[in-house]
Design a protein around this motif. Structure first.
Motif, short mmCIF file in Angstrom:
data_model
loop_
_atom_site.label_atom_id
_atom_site.label_comp_id
_atom_site.label_asym_id
_atom_site.label_seq_id
_atom_site.Cartn_x
_atom_site.Cartn_y
_atom_site.Cartn_z
N HIS A 1 0.43 5.10 3.87
CA HIS A 1 -1.01 5.36 3.83
C HIS A 1 -1.54 5.64 5.23
O HIS A 1 -0.96 5.22 6.24
CB HIS A 1 -1.77 4.20 3.19
CG HIS A 1 -1.63 2.91 3.93
ND1 HIS A 1 -0.48 2.14 3.89
CD2 HIS A 1 -2.49 2.25 4.75
CE1 HIS A 1 -0.64 1.07 4.65
NE2 HIS A 1 -1.85 1.11 5.18
N LYS B 1 0.81 -1.22 0.00
CA LYS B 1 0.00 0.00 0.00
C LYS B 1 0.84 1.28 0.00
O LYS B 1 0.31 2.35 -0.19
CB LYS B 1 -0.91 0.02 1.24
CG LYS B 1 -2.04 -1.01 1.20
CD LYS B 1 -2.91 -0.85 2.44
CE LYS B 1 -4.08 -1.81 2.47
NZ LYS B 1 -4.79 -1.79 3.75
N LYS C 1 -1.37 7.88 0.86
CA LYS C 1 -2.57 7.30 0.27
C LYS C 1 -3.64 7.13 1.34
O LYS C 1 -3.35 7.06 2.53
CB LYS C 1 -2.25 5.95 -0.39
CG LYS C 1 -1.33 6.08 -1.58
CD LYS C 1 -1.99 6.92 -2.67
CE LYS C 1 -0.99 7.57 -3.61
NZ LYS C 1 -1.53 8.65 -4.41
N ARG C 2 -4.86 7.06 0.87
CA ARG C 2 -6.03 6.89 1.76
C ARG C 2 -6.23 8.10 2.67
O ARG C 2 -6.94 8.00 3.66
CB ARG C 2 -5.91 5.60 2.59
CG ARG C 2 -5.94 4.35 1.72
CD ARG C 2 -5.65 3.08 2.50
NE ARG C 2 -5.75 1.93 1.61
CZ ARG C 2 -6.83 1.17 1.48
NH1 ARG C 2 -7.90 1.41 2.21
NH2 ARG C 2 -6.85 0.15 0.64
N GLU D 1 -10.44 2.80 7.31
CA GLU D 1 -9.81 2.51 6.02
C GLU D 1 -9.33 3.79 5.33
O GLU D 1 -8.31 3.80 4.65
CB GLU D 1 -10.82 1.81 5.09
CG GLU D 1 -11.20 0.40 5.51
CD GLU D 1 -10.03 -0.53 5.39
OE1 GLU D 1 -9.36 -0.52 4.34
OE2 GLU D 1 -9.76 -1.26 6.37
N ILE D 2 -10.13 4.83 5.49
CA ILE D 2 -9.85 6.11 4.82
C ILE D 2 -9.98 7.23 5.84
O ILE D 2 -10.89 7.22 6.67
CB ILE D 2 -10.88 6.37 3.69
CG1 ILE D 2 -10.88 5.24 2.65
CG2 ILE D 2 -10.64 7.73 3.03
CD1 ILE D 2 -9.64 5.15 1.80
N LYS E 1 -12.73 4.17 -5.84
CA LYS E 1 -11.35 3.68 -5.80
C LYS E 1 -11.14 2.62 -4.72
O LYS E 1 -10.46 1.62 -4.96
CB LYS E 1 -10.39 4.85 -5.59
CG LYS E 1 -8.93 4.42 -5.52
CD LYS E 1 -7.99 5.60 -5.55
CE LYS E 1 -6.54 5.13 -5.45
NZ LYS E 1 -5.59 6.25 -5.43
N TYR E 2 -11.68 2.83 -3.55
CA TYR E 2 -11.31 1.97 -2.43
C TYR E 2 -12.39 0.99 -1.99
O TYR E 2 -12.12 0.10 -1.18
CB TYR E 2 -10.89 2.83 -1.24
CG TYR E 2 -9.51 3.44 -1.44
CD1 TYR E 2 -8.37 2.62 -1.42
CD2 TYR E 2 -9.36 4.79 -1.69
CE1 TYR E 2 -7.12 3.17 -1.62
CE2 TYR E 2 -8.11 5.34 -1.88
CZ TYR E 2 -6.99 4.53 -1.86
OH TYR E 2 -5.73 5.05 -2.07
N GLU F 1 -7.16 13.23 -3.23
CA GLU F 1 -6.38 12.32 -2.39
C GLU F 1 -4.93 12.83 -2.34
O GLU F 1 -4.39 13.28 -3.35
CB GLU F 1 -6.39 10.90 -2.95
CG GLU F 1 -5.66 9.91 -2.05
CD GLU F 1 -5.73 8.46 -2.54
OE1 GLU F 1 -6.08 8.26 -3.74
OE2 GLU F 1 -5.44 7.53 -1.76
#
Lengths: 570, 219
Positions: free
Chosen positions: A280, A277, A527-528, A300-301, A564-565, A522
């Motif tokens: 992130h 990943k 990331k995330r 997760e985000i 995307k996720y 983003e």
């Protein structure tokens, strides 16, 4: 809620929107808000006691409590140090949170569910197309469907006319400008403010209904308390001024997937780095503003929607990767303030009344737009706020600035003595114009951390802004246009306050799209980690109020993030 | 100092300095009223606006930040009063006062409050232009030009906001923590400018200049 899909930091203009959109897509969302929640049964005394922990149902919303708390008194609501609408903890026995400003001015932001939209004037113009196309990494056309969605959801309408708007339109027309009744502004002209205020109730002129009865009906009552906090409507979700705590928050709670936790200051973004990943975001550390206890929460985000000062501050305090544009490029529309004082004999033929009564109607309900320069907006406020705005000046007292023969103003600078008395005695015969400049991004402006000073939430932010030469030129032209409009409307006296550069009312562009975040908002480097506040704006939108664009982008970001996720087709 | 409901300072030097400040910014005046004749309009000093200014200054910096300023036992209002005196001293030193000093109006005050009202504003101008020695100022103003300049706007803005807001009408509760203040009568500043106060609504609806046709959300 312990296993949320998404954590949103901030329940203001952007955070509430992305929470609602993600909740509707079926994701579980935890919104963390640093300030209090007004109008929720779980916090019956939000400024005195810690109350509950979180709320996830619309049943907790209580309009009677809301009306009791938003009592429309300007000191109680708007004092930047101890008012209900301040940047500080819920507990008003404590000082506000410290910001280090590098220039004269005011930083006007609010903590709390609804964020600064609690006190905003709900102006919702779209960006000028010319400020987006071939400038931003996405086109104006790509933004339009998201603008339309937000405009329909809030909803956004052209403002109703009262006396001060009628006078503004009269002056603009006399000055030779045309009415441009459009949302997509491509040339100069005047128009009613597109705003997120419900149109007046059909009984607005029915005198058989009392004013108090009217205030419990749906629709604006023209009470003029937009900045003091609008409490008028039959239920929280039908309050006339559409701050996000009464619009997007109830809709988010309706999804059954969104939980909001006030009094939770996020002090760190937690990241992980692994080969699959990369670097992130995996969670946040929060600090309870009542108890001081810290807690780690994961998702997760992570979406930062803490505003253009706190989002970069949080990035920097979390030790996230260096990026020369983090915190940099701040624009604030390099604002100014021009006022016209009118005589009764000149008002009666235009308005049919002897006074303008600036405290009546939507606070900012008429505007003049000029792509390439910026905007002018009429403003009518309660007297304490009005008086305080006369005192912020780059050029000191007016006795230091005698006008030249060709100057379009009679008074320049901070009022004192006779001029002050005359101005405040003429409060009901005064039309104020806010100048909002299409100011240039400059990497020297922005947010850094104070290397020494810390508060309980980390190193404090330093806010720096100096307008560029180009921005100064544009503001000068707009001030002249404002003075001309007032004069053509019949103003006997024109006052140019000459505000200092640090008037932070529209703060944007400190985590710019294309530099800190990609075109889906983003982060390039973590990331995330997404951003959904004014900080992602590429520029100052041409000088227009920023909230609608932030809300359109937040709507779009929700869609992109989900695709995307969470691997589902839209 | 946190806003714990503690009342404002009793230090006569500080009180005198801020009384003279607000008097210079919003002086009392006479106004001609129809049918009544000339009436006295109260200035900021008579409405105790100086107490608000002192309260705000002493409640504006949170403890952790004061600690790092080495200012835990300091008083922002006292430092600010001294800053005003530094401006007054410089004005006098430059021989630029318009009127002679008067030590009787505010016997407990310093140089600033001995100036005439217009000279007080000119002392503020000197400070605003940083025409004083920043090295000799008290913390947090010592060698802090940005704060010094910023504070000159703040010292004008605070009295104006207070005088024309509901604060003077908090009466006996005015120095309590905001949650415990109660409006005891109609605010005099609002009366002065004929603001009717909080309202449920007004009927001055003059129609719409234009209408937006919305697309449906799901389109």
């Amino acid at each position: 809620m312990s296993n949320q899909d998404v954590i949103v930091i901030g329940a203001g203009g952007g955070g509430a929107v992305i929470a609602k959109e993600l909740g509707e897509l079926g994701l579980t969302v935890l919104v963390l808000e640093a300030g209090p929640w007004y109008g929720n049964k779980k916090w019956p005394n939000p400024n005195l006691q810690p109350g509950g922990v979180s709320s996830s149902t619309k049943d907790d919303l209580d309009v009677t409590l809301y009306k009791q708390l938003l009592n429309k008194f300007e000191m109680n609501m708007n004092d930047l140090v101890s008012g209900r609408f301040r940047w500080g903890p819920a507990d008003r026995n404590r000082s506000q949170w410290f910001r280090h400003a590098n220039q004269k001015g005011v930083i006007w932001q609010c903590s709390g569910v609804g964020g600064t939209t609690q006190t905003y004037t709900a102006n919702c113009p779209r960006a000028f197309p010319a400020a987006i196309d071939k400038v931003w990494p996405l086109s104006y056309r790509e933004l339009v469907p998201y603008y339309e969605k937000v405009e329909a959801t809030l909803p956004v309408n052209f403002a109703a006319t009262t006396a001060k708007e009628e006078l503004f339109y009269y002056g603009a027309k006399k000055a030779g400008w045309n009415l441009i009744p459009t949302l997509d502004v491509k040339g100069p002209g005047y128009r009613p403010q597109p705003n997120a205020i419900l149109p007046p109730n059909e009984n607005i002129t029915n005198l058989n209904i009392t004013d108090e009865q009217l205030s419990w009906m749906e629709g604006c009552t023209l009470a003029g308390h937009c900045i003091n906090g609008c409490p008028h409507g039959p239920s929280i979700d039908k309050i006339a001024k559409r701050s996000t705590n009464v619009s997007y928050v109830p809709l988010a709670l309706n999804t059954g997937n969104v939980c909001i936790r006030p009094n939770a200051f996020v002090i760190e973004i937690i990241t992980e780095n692994n080969p699959s990943k990369g670097l992130h975001a995996i969670g946040v550390n929060i600090r309870d503003t009542w108890t001081g206890e810290q807690e780690e929460l994961r998702a997760e985000i992570i979406v930062m929607a803490a505003g253009s000062i706190e989002s970069p501050r949080l990035w920097l305090n979390s030790g996230l990767p260096d990026n020369p544009w983090v915190g940099k490029g701040l624009v604030n529309h390099y604002m100014d303030w021009v006022s016209g004082i009118f005589d009764e004999k000149d008002l009666i033929p235009i308005l049919g009344t002897s006074d303008i009564n600036p405290y009546v109607g939507n606070t900012c309900a008429a505007r003049f737009d000029y792509p390439g320069l910026g905007t002018l907006q009429s403003v009518g406020m309660s007297p304490g706020l009005t008086a305080s705005f006369y005192e912020l000046s780059q050029s000191g007292y007016s006795f230091l600035n005698k006008p030249e023969i060709n100057d379009p103003w009679d008074i320049k600078g901070r009022l004192y003595g006779y001029e002050l008395k005359e101005s405040m005695d003429s409060y009901r015969k005064t039309l104020n114009i806010l100048v909002s400049t299409d100011d240039e991004v400059d990497q020297r402006n922005g947010i850094t951390l104070d290397p020494l000073l810390r508060d309980e939430n980390g190193f404090v932010p330093v806010v720096s802004y100096q307008p560029t030469k180009q921005s100064r030129r544009k503001r000068g032209q707009l001030v002249n246009l404002a003075a001309d409009l007032l004069r053509k409307a019949g103003a006997r006296k024109v006052i140019w306050t000459n505000w200092p550069a640090g008037m932070m009312i529209h703060i944007e562009s400190t985590m710019r799209i294309g530099f800190v975040v990609d075109q889906d908002c983003e982060s390039f480097q973590v990331k995330r980690l997404y951003i959904a506040d004014n900080s992602v704006h590429f520029n100052s939108l041409g000088g227009v109020n920023p909230t609608l664009t932030t809300q359109a982008l937040a709507t779009r970001t929700a869609e992109k993030l989900f695709k995307k996720y969470f691997n589902r087709m839209l | 100092m946190e806003a714990s409901g503690r009342s404002v300072t009793l230090n006569p030097y500080i009180i005198s300095t801020f009384r003279s400040l607000v008097e210079a910014i919003i002086p009392p005046h006479l106004k001609q009223k129809d049918y009544i004749g000339t009436v006295h309009v109260a200035g900021a000093q008579e409405l105790h606006v100086y107490e608000y200014v002192i309260w705000i200054l002493d409640h504006s910096i949170a403890f952790p930040v004061k600690e790092q300023f080495n200012f835990v036992n300091g008083s922002m209002s006292k430092s600010t009063a001294e800053l005003l005196d530094a401006g007054a001293a410089r004005l006098i030193q430059k021989g630029q006062i318009f009127y002679p000093l008067n030590g009787t109006a505010y016997p407990s005050g310093g140089l600033f409050s001995a100036l005439s009202p217009i000279d007080r504003l000119r002392a503020i101008t000197i400070i605003e232009r940083l025409d004083i020695n920043l090295e000799y100022l008290s913390i947090p103003y010592k060698n802090n030009p940005v704060l010094v300049r910023n504070m000159m706007d703040v010292l004008n803005e605070l009295p104006m906001f207070c005088h024309y807001s509901e604060w003077p009408a908090y009466g006996k509760t005015r120095l309590l923590s905001p949650e415990y203040r109660r409006v005891e009568y109609f605010p005099p500043g609002w009366f002065q400018v004929q603001y009717p106060g909080p309202s449920f609504g007004y009927r001055d609806f003059r129609g719409f200049l234009a209408i937006i046709q919305h697309r449906k959300v799901d389109q």
